[in-house]
Scaffold this motif. Structure first.
Motif, PDB file in Angstrom:
ATOM      1  N   UNK A   7       5.518   7.521   9.446  1.00  0.00           N
ATOM      2  CA  UNK A   7       5.547   6.196   8.824  1.00  0.00           C
ATOM      3  C   UNK A   7       5.317   6.386   7.326  1.00  0.00           C
ATOM      4  N   UNK A   8       6.303   5.998   6.533  1.00  0.00           N
ATOM      5  CA  UNK A   8       6.226   6.190   5.080  1.00  0.00           C
ATOM      6  C   UNK A   8       5.960   4.842   4.419  1.00  0.00           C
ATOM      7  N   UNK A   9       4.816   4.740   3.755  1.00  0.00           N
ATOM      8  CA  UNK A   9       4.383   3.470   3.158  1.00  0.00           C
ATOM      9  C   UNK A   9       3.368   2.831   4.091  1.00  0.00           C
ATOM     10  N   UNK A  10       2.105   2.814   3.653  1.00  0.00           N
ATOM     11  CA  UNK A  10       1.034   2.294   4.515  1.00  0.00           C
ATOM     12  C   UNK A  10       0.475   0.987   3.957  1.00  0.00           C
ATOM     13  N   UNK A  11       1.385   0.078   3.570  1.00  0.00           N
ATOM     14  CA  UNK A  11       0.978  -1.290   3.211  1.00  0.00           C
ATOM     15  C   UNK A  11       0.690  -2.050   4.505  1.00  0.00           C
ATOM     16  N   UNK A  12       0.680  -3.389   4.417  1.00  0.00           N
ATOM     17  CA  UNK A  12       0.330  -4.173   5.623  1.00  0.00           C
ATOM     18  C   UNK A  12       1.300  -3.900   6.760  1.00  0.00           C
ATOM     19  N   UNK A  33       1.980   7.015  -1.334  1.00  0.00           N
ATOM     20  CA  UNK A  33       1.775   7.548  -2.678  1.00  0.00           C
ATOM     21  C   UNK A  33       0.374   7.200  -3.203  1.00  0.00           C
ATOM     22  N   UNK A  34      -0.231   6.177  -2.617  1.00  0.00           N
ATOM     23  CA  UNK A  34      -1.520   5.692  -3.121  1.00  0.00           C
ATOM     24  C   UNK A  34      -2.713   6.348  -2.442  1.00  0.00           C
ATOM     25  N   UNK A  35      -3.777   6.500  -3.228  1.00  0.00           N
ATOM     26  CA  UNK A  35      -4.998   7.123  -2.703  1.00  0.00           C
ATOM     27  C   UNK A  35      -5.683   6.203  -1.684  1.00  0.00           C
ATOM     28  N   UNK A  36      -5.760   4.910  -2.018  1.00  0.00           N
ATOM     29  CA  UNK A  36      -6.515   3.970  -1.165  1.00  0.00           C
ATOM     30  C   UNK A  36      -5.927   3.827   0.238  1.00  0.00           C
TER      31      UNK A  36
END
Ligand code: ATP
Length: 140
Positions: A7-12, A33-36
């Motif tokens: 899964x690429x992109x761990x937004x909502x 790409x984001x640390x959080x």
């Protein structure tokens, strides 16, 4: 062996897809790409890696070129969504699912050959309307 999904992109949206897949017994590699987002998902997925998915060598290092199921859940940056999807398709991954944030985005994803284009807001909107419709009929 459990099914393996990237899964690429761990937004909502990506987070929800990834967690549901984990709950149903799949192995999930999450990439963001984001640390959080990666810190948040680290203990909840099989693996969570901070990386730029628009870079071919990065995807190869993470074994995405060998994956059978990939979900591209990047929305805001249509450029990143298209670059990533195009790389994944160039690897010959047999099942690529990608999220679209607009009609034009969805059309381009289809044109480049993405196997399943998902429009989450539109699809949930339709579902809610049908659920609501069923309740309205209860009162007729
Ligand atoms: P959602 O509605 O699911 O929260 P969104 O439509 O707002 O997401 P974005 O925030 O653009 O979409 O993307 C979702 C995730 O994708 C973010 O966590 C973002 O850090 C990540 N992302 C964006 N670009 C890249 C990239 N090049 N490589 C990896 N991850 C990326």
């Amino acid at each position: 062996m459990a099914d393996h999904v990237v899964v690429i992109g761990l937004g909502r949206f990506g987070e929800s897809v990834a967690l549901e897949l984990m709950a149903t017994g799949a192995d999930v590699l999450g990439i963001d790409i984001g640390e959080d987002p990666v810190a948040r998902m680290n203990a909840r997925l099989t693996h969570a890696v901070q990386a730029d998915a628009t870079r071919e060598e990065v995807l190869r290092q993470l074994g995405v070129d060998e994956a059978e199921y990939v979900v591209v859940a990047i929305g805001d940056s249509i450029e990143a969504s298209l670059l990533t999807s195009s790389l994944v398709l160039s690897f010959g991954v047999p099942q690529l699912w990608a999220k679209a944030v607009s009609d034009a985005h969805g059309r381009i994803l289809e044109q480049i050959g993405v196997h399943h284009v998902v429009h989450p807001e539109r699809e949930i909107g339709r579902r809610v309307a049908h659920l609501l419709r069923a309740r309205l009929q209860d009162y007729i």
